[in-house]
Design an enzyme around this catalytic site. Structure first.
Site, PDB file in Angstrom:
ATOM      1  N   PHE A  61      -2.517  49.339  47.003  1.00  0.00           N
ATOM      2  CA  PHE A  61      -1.943  50.753  46.754  1.00  0.00           C
ATOM      3  C   PHE A  61      -1.868  51.139  45.197  1.00  0.00           C
ATOM      4  CE2 PHE A  61      -0.935  49.951  51.123  1.00  0.00           C
ATOM      5  CZ  PHE A  61      -1.846  51.078  51.790  1.00  0.00           C
ATOM      6  N   HIS A  62      -2.220  50.346  44.450  1.00  0.00           N
ATOM      7  CA  HIS A  62      -2.099  50.963  42.913  1.00  0.00           C
ATOM      8  C   HIS A  62      -3.457  51.987  42.794  1.00  0.00           C
ATOM      9  CE1 HIS A  62       1.087  48.317  40.962  1.00  0.00           C
ATOM     10  NE2 HIS A  62       0.882  47.810  42.148  1.00  0.00           N
ATOM     11  N   ASN A 106      -4.833  38.680  30.318  1.00  0.00           N
ATOM     12  CA  ASN A 106      -3.827  39.759  30.677  1.00  0.00           C
ATOM     13  C   ASN A 106      -2.567  39.719  30.508  1.00  0.00           C
ATOM     14  OD1 ASN A 106      -4.841  42.571  31.871  1.00  0.00           O
ATOM     15  ND2 ASN A 106      -2.926  41.578  33.402  1.00  0.00           N
ATOM     16  N   GLU A 107      -2.076  40.719  29.761  1.00  0.00           N
ATOM     17  CA  GLU A 107      -0.698  41.061  29.714  1.00  0.00           C
ATOM     18  C   GLU A 107       0.199  39.425  29.440  1.00  0.00           C
ATOM     19  OE1 GLU A 107       0.433  43.403  32.851  1.00  0.00           O
ATOM     20  OE2 GLU A 107       0.153  45.168  31.909  1.00  0.00           O
ATOM     21  N   GLU A 160      -2.647  44.490  45.176  1.00  0.00           N
ATOM     22  CA  GLU A 160      -2.318  45.724  44.408  1.00  0.00           C
ATOM     23  C   GLU A 160      -3.220  46.964  44.914  1.00  0.00           C
ATOM     24  OE1 GLU A 160      -2.749  45.041  40.088  1.00  0.00           O
ATOM     25  OE2 GLU A 160      -0.709  44.773  40.046  1.00  0.00           O
ATOM     26  N   GLU A 179      -4.443  50.485  29.513  1.00  0.00           N
ATOM     27  CA  GLU A 179      -4.155  50.587  30.905  1.00  0.00           C
ATOM     28  C   GLU A 179      -2.896  51.992  31.123  1.00  0.00           C
ATOM     29  OE1 GLU A 179      -3.064  47.479  33.419  1.00  0.00           O
ATOM     30  OE2 GLU A 179      -4.225  46.164  32.604  1.00  0.00           O
ATOM     31  N   ARG A 238      -0.799  35.777  40.579  1.00  0.00           N
ATOM     32  CA  ARG A 238      -1.452  35.319  39.354  1.00  0.00           C
ATOM     33  C   ARG A 238      -0.406  34.876  38.358  1.00  0.00           C
ATOM     34  NH1 ARG A 238      -2.172  41.517  37.158  1.00  0.00           N
ATOM     35  NH2 ARG A 238       0.041  42.234  37.279  1.00  0.00           N
TER      36      ARG A 238
END
Ligand code: GLA
Length: 721
Positions: A412-413, A171-172, A410, A362, A133
């Site tokens: 496993f986030h 986003n960010e 992601e 978040e 991304r």
């Protein structure tokens, strides 16, 4: 498919409200609870279960569509909004608000293929490729045009949808680029900032190493070079890139706002030293400061990091509200509701005194991402982390993410609904937390009490990352964190301020490693002390001006007079080295040969080449007092030192009887005050308080019983306040 421009309100299923239903949620005394929901990653049959679970957990706000560009615009100019229509309708039908995102942080593959020149280039000159991304150059015209287009069609279609409570742009923001688009934009920005090449040459000290520029075209972004890069160029590039990203945000925001000024607009800040974003400056451009916070420590430092992140966010929000009010005299930072009646725009109301609202956008429900692994949060820790943010003024508690994906980078986030499903500890804790937030809703919007302020400055942080400094262990943010940790452990409520912010209300102002100080910043600190304030300045402060040029005549340059000291030499310490201080404790990282120019010695160095010389000093200046700390004291010494300075200044800890490890924060509203108590220890504690404990409804006569890891929020009886 296709975009109905200006779709009439009421075109969404059975929803017929004529005004935006959920954006009013910001005026209500309630806390927002939810997280990133990515329905596009799941078959539709999962959506109904998701929303039923949201209702069970009392979720009222979810971020939708953050990375959905390739689903929303599968081919250039061809849109597929059917699924998002159904998602938003479902949310509206169930009373869940949407923080509807523009998906511009992740351009689709077709975009990168069609516009290879919009792919980012690293400082080494490597062009990156699609596959993750954030792979775009924010200065590339093709990227900006595509981003505006998708934001515009989303605005047209959904600005009046009753589910939409907030716009979540991008986003960010943070991706940097060194391509030719960036270089061209950098030159234009530099011309605007410096006015002339002469001024730039002077600011960058280009007489050094034959860097004198005689044509703007000779200037590039600070790409990889042979040896040490020019500090002025490095610093201006960071500032420029912050402004570039801000412009990219602002053009989306303006489209969204124009479509319906009643829906607030924000973007979520990513926190970190690497981020080329001046969060405080950006705060004037958002209707609500939103932060993502992921502590990196597993032990008690996670709680300290959490408190600092929240205090920073509140400080940025307050700073931004003030800047907005200064820029627009018709706007009253503390009375957004009144303003909404005028032009229809509704920035999220901040606290009654200062304005400036913020939200934890978040956080990780059950994991701490730490070096090399993910650490599972202990039971109750998720609630304590979230409540620490809420205690410090967050308008709610949001998470990344709602449901854990089974694939993708992601996978496993952490998530509120983990891979194990709702029959899980984390979801049970989610449901409990939803109930807690409802019970403490009356605290929403109340002011956070603070008698101490800590200075923070993005540019000082950037400048201390430059090569060629006397030590590689210098970090503005690390020094802010160390001072904040000392005050957190001592139990003092702390606001974060920017140089120039009003500080008269604080008993004590601490300026840690404020490396860059303009003349205006120096005058600001001087006036505070002259007027009776108590100031603590730490090593590295005031050394350089706003162009990162060292101030000659002795350190700490800008603050020499107010501190009554003159430093001739630095003594950076080696990793692991300590220098003992007279009276106990040690200094680390750094030491200095401090000469007195009016100040008195509070602590001296006790050994080594500096033995007997001042380490900590105090100076009367006007009606106030200014302390100088020329080394980084160990944590316990720092705690004692700042406690002494704060008490001498007349500050008091929030809850003096709270034991170590029990975090106490007080909020004040017009008619009540609330004491948040978070027990981060593994032992039960009894903490003096009086009033009504909101989680249980129990009357508290003299003390609250806090179980190990437990929390309490007491609406205080008037006498206790
Ligand atoms: C950030 C991003 C999210 C996700 C999380 C993972 O905060 O905004 O998209 O990557 O980190 O922790």
């Amino acid at each position: 498919m296709g975009v109905p421009r200006g779709a009439p309100t009421g075109a969404y299923g059975n929803i017929t409200t004529s005004t935006n239903g959920r954006c009013g949620m910001w005026d209500e005394a309630r806390l927002r609870f939810g997280g990133d929901w990515n329905p596009e990653q799941w078959p539709e049959r999962v959506w109904a279960e998701d929303v039923a679970l949201m209702r069970r957990a009392r979720v009222n706000l979810v971020t939708v569509g953050v990375f959905a560009w390739s689903r929303l615009e599968p081919a250039p100019g061809r849109y597929d909004f059917g699924w998002l229509d159904r998602v938003l309708d479902l949310l509206a039908d169930n009373g869940v608000g949407a923080a509807l995102a523009t998906p511009t942080a992740s351009p689709p593959p077709w975009f990168s293929l069609a516009h290879p020149g919009a792919l980012p280039v690293t400082a080494d000159g490597v062009r990156l490729h699609h596959g993750s991304r954030d792979t775009y150059c924010a200065a590339a015209p093709a990227y900006r045009a595509a981003a505006r287009r998708i934001a515009g069609v989303l605005a047209d279609r959904y600005a009046h949808h009753p589910a939409v409570a907030l716009w979540h742009v991008h986003n960010e923001y943070g991706t940097v680029c060194h391509c030719e688009h960036a270089a061209v934009a950098f030159r234009a920005w530099l011309a605007g900032r410096h006015g002339s090449l002469d001024a730039l040459n002077d600011a960058w000290t280009t007489s050094f190493w034959s860097q004198h520029y005689s044509d703007w075209a000779q200037i590039s972004t600070p790409r990889a070079t042979q040896y040490l890069a020019n500090p002025g160029q490095l610093l201006d590039f960071r500032r420029f890139w912050s402004d570039t990203l801000l412009a990219a945000y602002a053009e989306q925001r303006d489209l969204l706002r124009a479509a319906n000024p009643a829906v607030p607009v924000t973007t979520n800040y990513v926190l970190g030293d690497w981020v080329p974003v001046d969060h405080a400056r950006w705060a004037a451009e958002v209707d609500l400061v939103a932060i993502d916070h992921y502590p990196s420590a597993v032990d008690g430092a996670a709680e300290e990091q959490t408190a600092l992140a929240a205090d920073l966010a509140r400080g940025w929000a307050r700073h931004g509200a003030r800047a907005r009010a200064a820029a627009d005299p018709t706007a009253d930072a503390s009375a957004h509701r009144a303003r909404a009646d005028g032009d229809g725009r509704r920035p999220v109301p901040g606290d009654a005194a200062d304005g400036g609202a913020w939200l934890l956008m978040e956080s990780a429900p059950n994991l701490i991402y730490t070096a090399g692994r993910m650490h599972t949060k202990e039971p109750g820790r998720m609630a304590r982390h979230s409540l620490a943010h809420v205690a410090r003024g967050s308008r709610g508690a949001m998470y990344f993410q709602w449901r854990a994906p089974v694939g993708g980078a992601e996978r496993f986030h952490s998530a509120l609904v983990p891979h194990a499903g709702p029959d899980s500890r984390v979801f049970r804790e989610t449901v409990e937390l939803g109930a807690i937030l409802d019970r403490i809703a009356e605290t929403d919007g109340a002011r956070v009490e603070a008698s101490v302020a800590i200075g923070w400055d993005a540019a000082s942080g950037w400048a201390l990352q430059h090569p060629g400094l006397p030590s590689q262990r210098l970090h503005h943010h690390g020094e802010v964190a160390a001072a904040h940790r000392a005050l957190w452990r001592a139990g003092f409520g702390c606001d974060v301020v920017l140089p120039g912010d009003p500080v008269d209300r604080y008993a004590l102002l601490v300026l840690p490693a404020l490396y860059l100080a303009s003349d205006a910043a120096a005058a600001w600190a001087r006036a505070y002390v002259a007027g009776g304030g108590h100031l603590v300045v730490t090593w590295l402060s005031g050394v350089a001006d706003e162009h990162a040029r060292v101030r000659a005549g002795g350190y700490p340059g800008a603050f020499r007079d107010v501190l009554g000291v003159r430093v001739e030499e630095f003594h950076p310490l080696a990793d692991g080295d300590e220098v003992p201080l007279a009276g106990g404790g040690t200094g680390r990282i750094w030491a200095e040969s401090v000469g007195l120019a009016g100040a008195e010695v509070v602590r001296a160095y006790a050994a080594g080449v500096l033995a007997g010389q001042p380490a900590v000093t105090r100076h009367r200046h006007g009606a106030g007092t200014a302390w100088y700390v020329s080394t980084r004291p160990d944590d316990e010494t720092y705690r004692r030192l700042l406690t002494d300075a704060a008490l001498a200044a007349g500050a008091a800890p929030t809850c003096p009887a709270a034991p170590a490890g029990v975090e106490a924060v007080r909020r004040r509203g017009a008619a009540a005050s609330w004491l948040f108590l978070l027990n981060h220890t593994d032992r039960a504690h009894r903490v003096p308080a009086a009033g009504v404990e909101l989680l249980t409804g129990a009357l508290v006569d003299t003390a609250v019983e806090l179980p190990a890891g437990g929390v309490a929020v007491v609406r205080e009886a008037p006498a206790a306040r």
